[in-house]
Write a protein that holds these residues in place. Structure first.
Motif, PDB file in Angstrom:
ATOM      1  N   TRP A   1       0.425   5.658   0.141  1.00 49.97           N
ATOM      2  CA  TRP A   1      -0.408   7.040  -0.306  1.00 49.97           C
ATOM      3  C   TRP A   1       0.282   8.011  -0.540  1.00 49.97           C
ATOM      4  O   TRP A   1       1.257   8.552   0.225  1.00 49.97           O
ATOM      5  CB  TRP A   1      -0.951   7.746   0.993  1.00 49.97           C
TER       6      TRP A   1
ATOM      7  N   ILE B   1       0.177   5.432 -10.733  1.00 43.83           N
ATOM      8  CA  ILE B   1      -1.325   4.094  -9.735  1.00 43.83           C
ATOM      9  C   ILE B   1      -0.748   3.129 -10.768  1.00 43.83           C
ATOM     10  O   ILE B   1      -0.892   1.548 -10.028  1.00 43.83           O
ATOM     11  CB  ILE B   1      -2.152   5.099 -10.256  1.00 43.83           C
TER      12      ILE B   1
ATOM     13  N   ASP C   1      -0.892  -1.088  -3.947  1.00 45.29           N
ATOM     14  CA  ASP C   1      -2.248  -0.252  -4.311  1.00 45.29           C
ATOM     15  C   ASP C   1      -1.670   1.826  -3.623  1.00 45.29           C
ATOM     16  O   ASP C   1      -1.525   1.468  -2.732  1.00 45.29           O
ATOM     17  CB  ASP C   1      -2.645  -0.778  -3.187  1.00 45.29           C
TER      18      ASP C   1
ATOM     19  N   VAL D   1      -4.534  10.921  -1.741  1.00 45.24           N
ATOM     20  CA  VAL D   1      -4.817  11.348  -0.543  1.00 45.24           C
ATOM     21  C   VAL D   1      -5.379  12.471  -1.206  1.00 45.24           C
ATOM     22  O   VAL D   1      -4.311  13.606  -0.312  1.00 45.24           O
ATOM     23  CB  VAL D   1      -4.720  10.825   0.718  1.00 45.24           C
TER      24      VAL D   1
ATOM     25  N   LYS E   1       1.151  -1.249   0.335  1.00 42.03           N
ATOM     26  CA  LYS E   1      -0.084  -0.059  -0.174  1.00 42.03           C
ATOM     27  C   LYS E   1       0.428   1.227  -0.083  1.00 42.03           C
ATOM     28  O   LYS E   1       1.940   1.274   0.425  1.00 42.03           O
ATOM     29  CB  LYS E   1      -1.021   0.074   1.030  1.00 42.03           C
TER      30      LYS E   1
ATOM     31  N   GLN F   1      -2.285   4.699  -3.335  1.00 42.66           N
ATOM     32  CA  GLN F   1      -4.415   5.840  -3.680  1.00 42.66           C
ATOM     33  C   GLN F   1      -3.285   6.669  -3.331  1.00 42.66           C
ATOM     34  O   GLN F   1      -3.245   7.327  -1.765  1.00 42.66           O
ATOM     35  CB  GLN F   1      -4.712   5.353  -2.135  1.00 42.66           C
TER      36      GLN F   1
END
Length: 279
Positions: free
Chosen positions: A187, A197, A206, A210, A185, A208
């Motif tokens: 961020w 991405i 993954d 923010v 993961k 992500q």
């Protein structure tokens, strides 16, 4: 020789105990590679490390090292060799695991946070190594950081300031996937586009974004991303990092590793990280 008076940046006995095995092992390998024909070492490893940390903490040019340290040519030579041999990266990884385990966590993180900082450069940096960050309106370099969820450094990439977060993010994610296979993961802020991405997805990470809360201006604590913002703040306690003075970007990366090594050794030994404000 009369012992010199110590500086606030010097390693304490406890902090030196944490990093001494890595430096001693490095010196042993160097002598073995010389097949017994190398000159016996003249300078103490601890004093060399103290000199390098002095430059990182105070921001002085290498030539302005106080006379109590080894000659500046020797100190810089060791700094450059340790950077080339990956000693600072090795120390960062070792200390990060110790800090995480001391906090009751697994030695390896399963998630990370990516962000960047644009910094002005000095006259030492060639024009070809600089760029213009159009968003921040700064001419200089950009530090692209990948940290774990505690804000501890996983990897760093220094580029010209006109290199996009997306392009640098691809490199950061590749490095993290190779060195930290447990990470699944990441961020990031809104500056990391589809390319990063998708690249992360291909690596099993993954990614992500923010975003800032809509309608909010000024300083806002953003979930997940605040950890790496704190990391950037820690770096600014080292005056050598307030501006990029290094001719080569990989030397800048080494100084960032040094700042994190300084931070993590102090955290492990319970010593206060000095703040220059008010001194």
């Amino acid at each position: 020789m009369t012992p010199r008076e110590g500086y606030p940046s010097d390693l304490s006995d406890d902090r030196w105990e944490l990093i001494e095995p890595v430096l001693t092992a490095w010196r042993t390998r160097q002598r073995q590679n010389a097949l017994g024909f190398g000159r016996p070492p003249v300078h103490d490893l601890r004093r060399l490390m103290d000199a390098i940390l002095y430059v990182d903490r105070t921001g002085v040019p290498w030539r302005c090292l106080p006379h109590g340290f080894p000659p500046h040519q020797t100190v810089y030579g060791y700094f450059a060799q340790w950077q080339r041999d990956g000693v600072f990266t090795q120390l960062t990884g070792l200390l990060r695991r110790l800090v995480r385990e001391a906090g009751g966590r697994s030695g390896e993180s399963s998630a990370c946070v990516l962000d960047s900082q644009t910094i002005k450069t000095s006259a030492n940096v060639p024009r070809s190594g600089q760029g213009t960050d159009a968003g921040r309106r700064v001419i200089g370099r950009e530090r692209h950081l990948g940290c774990d969820t505690l804000g501890l450094l996983l990897t760093v990439l220094v580029t010209a300031a006109d290199v996009s977060d997306t392009a640098a993010g691809v490199t950061l994610l590749s490095r993290i996937a190779a060195a930290h296979p447990r990470v699944t993961k990441a961020w990031v802020d809104a500056g990391y586009r589809t390319t990063a991405i998708d690249h992360g997805a291909g690596l099993g990470i993954d990614v992500q974004p923010v975003a800032r809360p809509p309608g909010r201006r000024g300083f806002v604590i953003i979930p997940r991303r605040w950890t790496i913002e704190g990391s950037i703040g820690w770096l600014m306690r080292h005056r050598r990092l307030a501006r990029d003075d290094e001719t080569h970007p990989h030397r800048s990366e080494a100084l960032i590793h040094l700042a994190m090594i300084d931070l993590m050794t102090r955290r492990l030994t319970g010593e206060t990280t000095q703040n220059w404000r008010g001194t």
